[in-house]
Design an enzyme around this catalytic site. Sequence first.
Site, short mmCIF file in Angstrom:
data_model
loop_
_atom_site.label_atom_id
_atom_site.label_comp_id
_atom_site.label_asym_id
_atom_site.label_seq_id
_atom_site.Cartn_x
_atom_site.Cartn_y
_atom_site.Cartn_z
N SER A 1 0.82 -1.21 0.00
CA SER A 1 0.00 0.00 0.00
C SER A 1 0.85 1.26 0.00
O SER A 1 1.93 1.30 0.61
CB SER A 1 -0.90 0.00 1.24
OG SER A 1 -1.51 1.26 1.43
N GLU B 1 0.19 3.69 1.70
CA GLU B 1 0.22 4.16 3.09
C GLU B 1 1.55 3.83 3.75
O GLU B 1 1.89 4.40 4.79
CB GLU B 1 -0.93 3.55 3.89
CG GLU B 1 -2.30 4.11 3.54
CD GLU B 1 -2.53 5.52 4.06
OE1 GLU B 1 -1.92 5.89 5.08
OE2 GLU B 1 -3.32 6.26 3.44
N TYR C 1 -1.98 0.64 10.42
CA TYR C 1 -2.22 -0.04 9.15
C TYR C 1 -0.98 0.02 8.27
O TYR C 1 -0.53 -0.98 7.70
CB TYR C 1 -3.40 0.60 8.43
CG TYR C 1 -3.58 0.14 7.00
CD1 TYR C 1 -4.15 -1.10 6.70
CD2 TYR C 1 -3.18 0.95 5.94
CE1 TYR C 1 -4.30 -1.51 5.38
CE2 TYR C 1 -3.34 0.55 4.63
CZ TYR C 1 -3.89 -0.68 4.35
OH TYR C 1 -4.04 -1.09 3.05
#
Length: 328
Positions: free
Chosen positions: A127, A129, A151
């Site tokens: 990801s 992120e 996360y």
Amino acid sequence: MPSALITGITGQDGLYLAELLTSKGYDVHAIIRGQNNPKLELVQRLLPDVRLHTGDLTDLSSLMRAMRDAKPDEVYNLGAVSFVAYSWENAQVTSDVTGLGVLNMLEAVRLYAGDDPSKVRYYQASSSEMFGKVQAVPQNESTLLWPRSPYGVAKVYGHYMTINYRESYGMHASSGILFNHESPRRGPEFVTRKVSRAVARIKLGLQESITMGNLDAKRDWGFAGDYVEAMWLMLQQDEAEDYVISTGETHSIRELLDAAFAHVGIEDWSDLVLQDPRFMRPAEVDLLIGDSAKAHEKLGWKPKVSFEELVAMMVENDLTEQKVLAGL
């Protein structure tokens, strides 16, 4: 007929990927968590030819059973606790599923493959992120990872564990570092779907306003249906590698609101959007924009759906859905 096993089948990526693989003639299998999974009916309705196996990323034995029964040539690990805001409230669950779940899936694949480590090709859903507090703009495969949420930290663990299994055991294991990708199938808790649904409801007179957090955060948004094709292309390569998948464009939440409201004929939304500190992240990721030059060159992949087309697609879907729900 090649065989594929997907985790995270109930999410938007899992649904689009299963449709893509089915269209290519794959025998598609999927792991679904829990006998009373609320999305089971959706999967069975949209994907009647997909064979479902009960399992859980936190339970290695269930993953090994699924591998034995599905006998896959390709495994796509899309399963995760993927709502970033939730990860601060439930950091351990997020870490167990999104982080350690990758280790369990890799180990299940390795044990199933036995003496032929490249027998099964493995895709890991990494990801954007992971970049978090970005150290370079735009971000590519070599950019330092600096996650800003539980996360993101869990995704970094899974990403590096995939690299470790590739280098340690010779597995054909690739990671797709996917930037934000959306669709009408996106969950309503995510900001793009929250906006598209609220705009549809405001247009139909079903609600008066929408409450948001940070309107200045910027993201690189693409269409999930485009991105699953990149996943498949990675596993068709002779060598396993990691790839950034993105549009290379960045848009703010304000621009998202502009596009969504404009689609229903509302130019000035200032009185329709409220802000609440409760929706602010403890540590914000301010600017994500990906450099997908490697994917363009090696995979021949490029996004097809523009930001404006994506927003229009989502708002149109929610207009139709909300009309039906409201009996209009």
